[in-house]
Design a protein around this motif. Structure first.
Motif, mmCIF file in Angstrom:
data_model
loop_
_atom_site.group_PDB
_atom_site.id
_atom_site.type_symbol
_atom_site.label_atom_id
_atom_site.label_comp_id
_atom_site.label_asym_id
_atom_site.label_seq_id
_atom_site.Cartn_x
_atom_site.Cartn_y
_atom_site.Cartn_z
ATOM 1 N N GLY A 115 13.717 6.714 4.087
ATOM 2 C CA GLY A 115 14.784 5.749 3.797
ATOM 3 C C GLY A 115 14.318 4.309 3.927
ATOM 4 N N ALA A 116 13.029 4.093 4.248
ATOM 5 C CA ALA A 116 12.537 2.720 4.464
ATOM 6 C C ALA A 116 12.728 1.852 3.210
ATOM 7 C CB ALA A 116 11.065 2.747 4.865
ATOM 8 N N THR A 117 12.431 2.407 2.047
ATOM 9 C CA THR A 117 12.527 1.627 0.800
ATOM 10 C C THR A 117 13.976 1.250 0.487
ATOM 11 O OG1 THR A 117 10.599 2.806 -0.061
ATOM 12 C CG2 THR A 117 11.950 1.632 -1.658
ATOM 13 N N SER A 162 7.605 -2.034 8.166
ATOM 14 C CA SER A 162 6.939 -3.351 8.191
ATOM 15 C C SER A 162 6.112 -3.556 6.915
ATOM 16 C CB SER A 162 6.104 -3.537 9.458
ATOM 17 O OG SER A 162 5.231 -2.466 9.624
ATOM 18 N N ASN A 163 5.620 -2.454 6.360
ATOM 19 C CA ASN A 163 4.916 -2.476 5.084
ATOM 20 C C ASN A 163 5.755 -3.120 3.970
ATOM 21 O OD1 ASN A 163 2.706 -1.723 3.626
ATOM 22 N ND2 ASN A 163 3.218 0.437 3.468
ATOM 23 N N LEU A 164 7.070 -2.909 4.040
ATOM 24 C CA LEU A 164 7.965 -3.318 2.944
ATOM 25 C C LEU A 164 8.633 -4.669 3.163
ATOM 26 C CD1 LEU A 164 9.589 0.170 2.332
ATOM 27 C CD2 LEU A 164 8.175 -1.075 0.701
ATOM 28 N N PRO A 167 0.835 -1.206 0.000
ATOM 29 C CA PRO A 167 0.000 0.000 0.000
ATOM 30 C C PRO A 167 0.866 1.251 0.000
ATOM 31 C CG PRO A 167 -0.195 -1.228 2.085
ATOM 32 C CD PRO A 167 0.722 -2.001 1.212
ATOM 33 N N PRO A 168 0.322 2.407 -0.452
ATOM 34 C CA PRO A 168 1.111 3.633 -0.491
ATOM 35 C C PRO A 168 1.673 3.962 0.891
ATOM 36 C CG PRO A 168 -1.017 3.948 -1.556
ATOM 37 C CD PRO A 168 -1.056 2.606 -0.905
ATOM 38 N N GLN A 169 2.886 4.532 0.893
ATOM 39 C CA GLN A 169 3.581 4.813 2.152
ATOM 40 C C GLN A 169 3.139 6.139 2.777
ATOM 41 O OE1 GLN A 169 5.168 2.063 3.039
ATOM 42 N NE2 GLN A 169 7.320 2.366 2.573
ATOM 43 N N ILE A 170 2.407 6.920 1.999
ATOM 44 C CA ILE A 170 2.036 8.259 2.470
ATOM 45 C C ILE A 170 1.219 8.185 3.758
ATOM 46 C CG2 ILE A 170 0.713 10.364 1.860
ATOM 47 C CD1 ILE A 170 1.473 9.561 -1.104
#
Ligand code: ZN
Ligand code: ZN
Length: 241
Positions: A212-214, A183-185, A171-174
């Motif tokens: 910087g998560a991605t 955790s999304n990634l 889902p979008p990170q915004i």
């Protein structure tokens, strides 16, 4: 359409004559489609910065930021060209939806600059942050891929596409917190052919560095896939104030 109007239109198509942002004819240099007034609105990310993650710091000295001390990233260094605001944001939109000779010429102009804030030294290969094919549908191009291909050309280092892949739709990170973004990634990226990255020093390219998560997740996966070192370059960076 008169012959001269037609020729002017063709000229605009092949060799851009106007500023991409305001349409002004007074260009900074040759056929680079940027005027002096618009050029001034781009804010470069300059020292003092954290030498590891590249985040701008207040004060006068560059030093490791609190986050890199507490939770060191899996990449060796990250640098960005511009603050993600105003026309830098517009330019990423153009890369996504209106790629043409003008956007490429302008990008090459910026990459040619002596002050591009990273060096190609010690880099073996250039790799874009991937998107899923579903993520790309209706969203134009992956700007990271175009940026990576121009960086690869500029620094004469091979581009490796389709070997670091996004295997899970996210889902979008915004609007998410840093922890939620990470955790999304989890499990979103994978290396297809480990030998491609074994003992290689990778320059990972993306359009925007936000938390910087991605790039952290991509760097982790690249290293697990055998990469010796990962440096990150993004066109823009969200500046937290
Ligand atoms: Zn302009
Ligand atoms: Zn840092």
């Amino acid at each position: 359409m008169s012959r001269s109007t037609l020729l002017a239109a063709i000229g605009d198509f092949f060799l851009p004559q106007r500023c991409l942002f305001c349409g002004d004819f007074g260009l900074l240099e040759g056929h680079v489609p940027l005027c002096a007034a618009c050029a001034q609105t781009f804010t470069r990310v300059t020292p003092p910065i954290c030498p590891r993650c590249g985040t701008p710091l207040s004060g006068t000295n560059s030093h490791l930021c609190g986050e890199c001390i507490k939770d060191p990233p899996p990449f060796e260094g990250a640098r960005s060209l511009f603050a993600f605001e105003g026309k830098a944001r517009d330019f990423i939109y153009l890369l996504k939806f209106h790629q043409n000779l003008g956007t490429l010429t302008l990008l090459d102009f910026w990459l040619r600059g002596e002050d591009v804030p990273f060096s190609a030294e010690g880099i073996d290969v250039v790799v874009p942050v991937p998107q899923t094919s579903k993520g790309l549908r209706g969203r134009g191009y992956n700007p990271a891929q175009l940026l990576a291909s121009r960086v690869s050309k500029r620094f004469k280092k091979p581009l490796i596409r389709n070997h670091l892949v996004k295997i899970k739709e996210t889902p979008p990170q915004i609007g998410l917190t840093k922890g939620q973004r990470r955790s999304n990634l989890k499990g979103a990226f994978a290396v297809r052919d480990k030998d491609r990255f074994r003992v290689k020093s990778v320059l990972l390219v993306d359009d925007v560095y936000t938390t910087g998560a991605t790039v952290r997740e991509c760097a982790r996966v690249l290293k697990r896939g055998g990469a010796r070192a990962v440096k990150v370059w993004t066109f823009a960076r969200t500046i937290l104030t």
